[in-house]
Design a protein around this motif. Structure first.
Motif, PDB file in Angstrom:
ATOM      1  N   THR A   1       0.823   1.881  -9.566  1.00  0.00           N
ATOM      2  CA  THR A   1      -0.141   2.001  -8.466  1.00  0.00           C
ATOM      3  C   THR A   1      -1.165   0.883  -8.493  1.00  0.00           C
ATOM      4  OG1 THR A   1       0.105   4.418  -8.432  1.00  0.00           O
ATOM      5  CG2 THR A   1      -1.877   3.497  -7.417  1.00  0.00           C
TER       6      THR A   1
ATOM      7  N   ALA B   1       2.285   1.895  -3.414  1.00  0.00           N
ATOM      8  CA  ALA B   1       1.301   2.552  -4.291  1.00  0.00           C
ATOM      9  C   ALA B   1       1.254   4.046  -4.012  1.00  0.00           C
ATOM     10  CB  ALA B   1      -0.074   1.918  -4.094  1.00  0.00           C
ATOM     11  N   ALA B   2       1.332   4.421  -2.738  1.00  0.00           N
ATOM     12  CA  ALA B   2       1.268   5.841  -2.384  1.00  0.00           C
ATOM     13  C   ALA B   2       2.522   6.594  -2.822  1.00  0.00           C
ATOM     14  CB  ALA B   2       1.064   5.985  -0.879  1.00  0.00           C
TER      15      ALA B   2
ATOM     16  N   ALA C   1       3.112   5.733 -13.480  1.00  0.00           N
ATOM     17  CA  ALA C   1       2.613   5.807 -12.113  1.00  0.00           C
ATOM     18  C   ALA C   1       1.280   5.086 -11.963  1.00  0.00           C
ATOM     19  CB  ALA C   1       2.476   7.268 -11.691  1.00  0.00           C
TER      20      ALA C   1
ATOM     21  N   THR D   1       0.832  -1.207   0.000  1.00  0.00           N
ATOM     22  CA  THR D   1       0.000   0.000   0.000  1.00  0.00           C
ATOM     23  C   THR D   1       0.864   1.254   0.000  1.00  0.00           C
ATOM     24  OG1 THR D   1      -1.733  -1.192   1.213  1.00  0.00           O
ATOM     25  CG2 THR D   1      -1.842   1.214   1.209  1.00  0.00           C
TER      26      THR D   1
ATOM     27  N   ILE E   1       2.671   8.166  -6.382  1.00  0.00           N
ATOM     28  CA  ILE E   1       1.684   9.198  -6.737  1.00  0.00           C
ATOM     29  C   ILE E   1       2.335  10.490  -7.230  1.00  0.00           C
ATOM     30  CG2 ILE E   1      -0.078  10.722  -5.771  1.00  0.00           C
ATOM     31  CD1 ILE E   1      -1.102   8.364  -4.144  1.00  0.00           C
TER      32      ILE E   1
END
Length: 418
Positions: free
Chosen positions: A171, A84-85, A167, A81, A88
């Motif tokens: 993500t 994924a952040a 990205a 997680t 950004i």
């Protein structure tokens, strides 16, 4: 091998690793291309790799310690997680703000190492000891398949809309990774051990130091890491001098360079399947020694091949073949550590493993940079092959007197299949 594929928890964790590998290769391929396109500087582009390497060296053992202090499956989900952040900021097209890309690359390096350490440490909770080599080989398939898929998509995405598509793709892959681990945790977790008293009551740094001390005192781990360090130096030499070899010795351009790097993944997939079917018949020590020795012999044929022929087809076949022994070696090394270290210290052992490998690879890269323009590239690459021979010899003779003492994860319930 079919037994592993019937285990729902293992399959879900394996699939999660595949999506994580695809996302990582998206970034590993796309970001350097983007940086070079923006700056036109090979030096600046190499800085991206340097940031990743330094972060892995300095923070790798700490990342492994997290896998011993927290629930490993929950940790993997949280790390995916966070990954994924972290990507950004790439949605905003960093352009010349390359410090953003450096931060993303460094954070991803540490998070990936944390994820891999936790996954490798959790594997003995998923499968029986006799299945560890096979399980590691199936997990190793992720790197080859991830390179095939993520590498191709990374190059395509970066040419379409800068870092934006890159990205988005990364993500999505990381979010799917987290979801798969969350789904697989209930099926995998019933044999898990609780953290030790030291892990619950001591400070993080005390537990980290304790794990490092225990790892260094373990002869099997020491010999495995010495073997891996020699292989890491050889890998560092290869990463830098491979492009030079294709240009100077084969008189070819970047197209062949890309093809040869890509086809290694085909051999990796084949090697993972072969080790998955036959690996249980060989000890981790033999897998390591045979893998490193075979890798070295094929490398010697490649580096000295231009004296006979420069036909690209010949080298494409050889680079496919060289992908298989690497999988055998890696599967054996992981299984050797998993069988030699108590479950409560496995995360720190793998943290040290990755930190040493990154440091030795960096040493090889530095040596290649210093020697590549002074000595014949073929001469230096022959030394690289000899380092792999030395790696195999250390594994075979250094681990010969080590008795395997599997460390059970408390008392397992019946392994769930379904």
């Amino acid at each position: 091998m079919l037994t592993l594929l019937r285990h729902r928890g293992f399959v879900l964790i394996w699939a999660a690793g595949l999506f994580s590998s695809v996302a990582s290769w998206l970034l590993l391929t796309g970001l350097p291309i983007y940086v070079f396109g923006v700056t036109g500087s090979a030096l600046t582009t190499s800085a991206v790799f340097l940031v990743e390497l330094l972060c892995g060296i300095t923070l790798g053992s700490f990342a492994g310690a997290l896998a011993d202090r927290f629930d490993r499956f929950r940790l993997m989900s949280c790390v995916a997680t966070l990954q994924a952040a972290v990507v950004i900021p790439l949605l905003g097209q960093p352009d010349h703000h390359l410090w953003i890309i450096s931060l993303v690359a460094g954070a991803q390096a540490v998070l990936t190492q944390t994820f891999d350490s936790a996954r490798n440490a959790a594997l003995p909770r998923l499968v029986e000891p006799a299945q560890l080599v096979r399980a590691n080989s199936v997990i190793a398939l992720n790197m080859s398949v991830g390179r095939l898929i993520g590498g191709s998509l990374g190059g395509f995405a970066i040419t379409r809309d800068g870092t934006r598509y890159l990205a988005v793709g990364a993500t999505v892959a990381f979010v799917v990774t987290a979801a798969l681990i969350t789904a697989g945790r209930p099926a995998a977790h019933h044999g898990a051990a609780e953290p030790t008293t030291l892990g619950r009551t001591s400070s993080f740094f005390t537990a980290w130091r304790h794990g490092l001390t225990a790892t260094v005192r373990n002869r099997a781990v020491r010999m495995t890491i010495v073997s891996v360090a020699l292989g890491g130096i050889a890998q560092g030499l290869f990463v830098v001098l491979f492009v030079v070899f294709v240009s100077r010795a084969l008189h070819a351009d970047g197209t062949l360079t890309g093809v040869l790097r890509g086809v290694q993944a085909i051999g990796g997939v084949a090697g993972g399947l072969i080790v998955g079917m036959l690996g249980a018949r060989l000890s981790p020590r033999l897998l390591m020694s045979l893998g490193a020795t075979t890798f070295a012999l094929i490398s010697l044929v490649i580096w000295n091949g231009p004296t006979v022929t420069r036909q690209p087809e010949w080298y494409i076949v050889l680079f496919i073949l060289v992908g298989a022994p690497g999988i055998a070696y890696g599967s054996g090394a992981f299984a050797q550590i998993q069988q030699s270290v108590p479950d409560t210290e496995l995360g720190r052992a793998f943290g040290v493993y990755y930190a040493i490998f990154n440091a030795s690879q960096g040493l090889g890269m530095a040596a290649a940079g210093l020697l590549g323009d002074v000595l014949s590239v073929v001469l230096v690459l022959n030394v690289q092959a000899l380092l792999y021979l030395a790696s195999g010899a250390v594994a075979y003779f250094g681990l010969r007197s080590v008795r395997q003492q599997p460390h059970p994860v408390r008392q397992r319930d019946t392994v769930e299949v379904g």
